[in-house]
Design a protein around this motif. Structure first.
Motif, short mmCIF file in Angstrom:
data_model
loop_
_atom_site.label_atom_id
_atom_site.label_comp_id
_atom_site.label_asym_id
_atom_site.label_seq_id
_atom_site.Cartn_x
_atom_site.Cartn_y
_atom_site.Cartn_z
N ILE A 1 -0.40 1.66 -6.32
CA ILE A 1 -1.47 2.08 -5.40
C ILE A 1 -2.81 1.53 -5.88
O ILE A 1 -3.61 1.03 -5.08
CB ILE A 1 -1.51 3.63 -5.29
CG1 ILE A 1 -0.18 4.14 -4.72
CG2 ILE A 1 -2.68 4.08 -4.43
CD1 ILE A 1 -0.01 5.64 -4.72
N LEU A 2 -3.02 1.57 -7.19
CA LEU A 2 -4.27 1.03 -7.75
C LEU A 2 -4.41 -0.46 -7.50
O LEU A 2 -5.51 -0.95 -7.25
CB LEU A 2 -4.37 1.34 -9.25
CG LEU A 2 -4.95 2.71 -9.60
CD1 LEU A 2 -4.84 2.96 -11.10
CD2 LEU A 2 -6.41 2.85 -9.13
N GLU A 3 -3.29 -1.17 -7.55
CA GLU A 3 -3.37 -2.61 -7.29
C GLU A 3 -3.82 -2.86 -5.84
O GLU A 3 -4.68 -3.72 -5.58
CB GLU A 3 -2.03 -3.32 -7.56
CG GLU A 3 -2.16 -4.83 -7.43
CD GLU A 3 -0.88 -5.62 -7.66
OE1 GLU A 3 -0.78 -6.73 -7.12
OE2 GLU A 3 0.02 -5.13 -8.38
N ALA A 4 -3.25 -2.10 -4.92
CA ALA A 4 -3.66 -2.22 -3.51
C ALA A 4 -5.11 -1.78 -3.33
O ALA A 4 -5.87 -2.38 -2.56
CB ALA A 4 -2.72 -1.40 -2.62
N TYR A 5 -5.49 -0.75 -4.06
CA TYR A 5 -6.87 -0.23 -4.01
C TYR A 5 -7.85 -1.30 -4.49
O TYR A 5 -8.88 -1.56 -3.86
CB TYR A 5 -6.96 1.02 -4.89
CG TYR A 5 -8.34 1.62 -5.00
CD1 TYR A 5 -8.78 2.58 -4.08
CD2 TYR A 5 -9.21 1.24 -6.02
CE1 TYR A 5 -10.06 3.13 -4.18
CE2 TYR A 5 -10.48 1.80 -6.13
CZ TYR A 5 -10.90 2.74 -5.21
OH TYR A 5 -12.15 3.28 -5.30
N GLU A 6 -7.51 -1.94 -5.60
CA GLU A 6 -8.39 -3.00 -6.14
C GLU A 6 -8.50 -4.16 -5.15
O GLU A 6 -9.50 -4.88 -5.13
CB GLU A 6 -7.83 -3.55 -7.47
CG GLU A 6 -7.78 -2.54 -8.63
CD GLU A 6 -9.14 -2.00 -9.06
OE1 GLU A 6 -10.15 -2.69 -8.79
OE2 GLU A 6 -9.21 -0.91 -9.64
N ALA A 7 -7.47 -4.34 -4.32
CA ALA A 7 -7.48 -5.42 -3.31
C ALA A 7 -8.19 -4.98 -2.03
O ALA A 7 -8.19 -5.70 -1.03
CB ALA A 7 -6.06 -5.85 -3.01
N GLY A 8 -8.77 -3.77 -2.05
CA GLY A 8 -9.59 -3.33 -0.92
C GLY A 8 -8.98 -2.29 -0.01
O GLY A 8 -9.63 -1.81 0.92
N GLN A 9 -7.71 -1.90 -0.23
CA GLN A 9 -7.07 -0.91 0.64
C GLN A 9 -7.54 0.49 0.27
O GLN A 9 -7.58 0.85 -0.90
CB GLN A 9 -5.55 -1.02 0.53
CG GLN A 9 -4.77 -0.06 1.41
CD GLN A 9 -4.97 -0.30 2.91
OE1 GLN A 9 -5.38 -1.37 3.34
NE2 GLN A 9 -4.69 0.71 3.70
N ARG A 10 -7.90 1.28 1.27
CA ARG A 10 -8.39 2.65 1.00
C ARG A 10 -7.57 3.75 1.69
O ARG A 10 -7.76 4.92 1.40
CB ARG A 10 -9.85 2.79 1.46
CG ARG A 10 -10.86 2.01 0.60
CD ARG A 10 -10.95 2.58 -0.81
NE ARG A 10 -11.87 1.86 -1.66
CZ ARG A 10 -11.56 0.79 -2.38
NH1 ARG A 10 -10.33 0.28 -2.33
NH2 ARG A 10 -12.46 0.21 -3.15
#
Length: 223
Positions: free
Chosen positions: A32-41
């Motif tokens: 989830i953090l990887e997706a978060y770092e890529a801009g997903q919220r």
């Protein structure tokens, strides 16, 4: 490919008016953090306990969507923080969400789940049940929920015409509800949540404004 690359690829296929819910159920916080770092919220979970543990551990600007079947006795655990509840399939559940939202001094956004599939295992309301809910005095009295749209799940089939028919019927139901009920204080219909990894391009073609995509981003799940 990495989660970051997958996410970028999926986003490139989405029109600007379509919201992406990254379905992170069963996936670890690192993913989830990887997706978060890529801009997903916006992330979707189908179990309240798992979602609550993730909410407590992860950044607070994440919007958590409850996309699974909701048990009334568990609503209280997500009421303090949940952004959107997708699968509201009964008036009893709506009343419980309203009660728990009130306890937390919040208004919780909800989608009513419509039954569109050919499979008996799916949940949801039909047009008559929707009309009954919207036109009841009890519904008007619910001040701590807001119905912001409808959600539906198509039959799991390779028959694309069948899927298209089901998605089209959900969009027609949405248009009907918008025409008749959008002026109510606790109704602001703007979201048609339909389409998952295997069928979201058809869903968008049929009028979806929100897609729930998991395996195309995070890879297949280990149950």
């Amino acid at each position: 490919m990495s989660i970051t690359q997958n996410l970028k690829q999926v986003k490139e296929t989405l029109p600007g008016h379509v919201t992406l819910v990254a379905v992170s159920k069963t996936k670890p916080n690192e993913d989830i953090l990887e997706a978060y770092e890529a801009g997903q919220r916006i992330f979707g979970e189908n179990k309240i306990q798992e979602m609550t543990e993730k909410y407590e551990a992860l950044p607070k600007d994440i919007e958590w969507h409850m996309i699974g079947h909701v048990q009334r006795n568990k609503v209280k655990y997500m009421a303090p923080y949940v952004s959107l509840i997708h699968g509201v399939d009964s008036f009893k559940l709506l009343k419980e969400i309203n009660k728990q939202a009130k306890n937390n001094n919040r208004v919780i956004n909800c989608l009513l789940q419509v039954f569109i599939a050919q499979e008996e295992t799916k949940f949801g309301l039909d047009q008559n049940e929707l009309d009954d809910i919207f036109s009841s005095e009890e519904f008007e009295a619910l001040e701590n929920v807001k119905i912001v749209g409808l959600m539906g799940m198509a039959t799991f089939t390779d028959d694309q015409e069948e899927v298209k028919r089901e998605f089209t019927s959900l969009k027609e139901t949405f248009d009907h509800c918008k025409m008749y009920y959008n002026e109510m204080d606790n109704v602001e219909l703007q979201t048609v949540s339909m389409g998952m990894s295997n069928d979201y391009p058809i869903a968008i073609e049929c009028g979806s404004t929100m897609v729930r995509i998991g395996s195309n981003i995070f890879g297949s799940r280990n149950y």
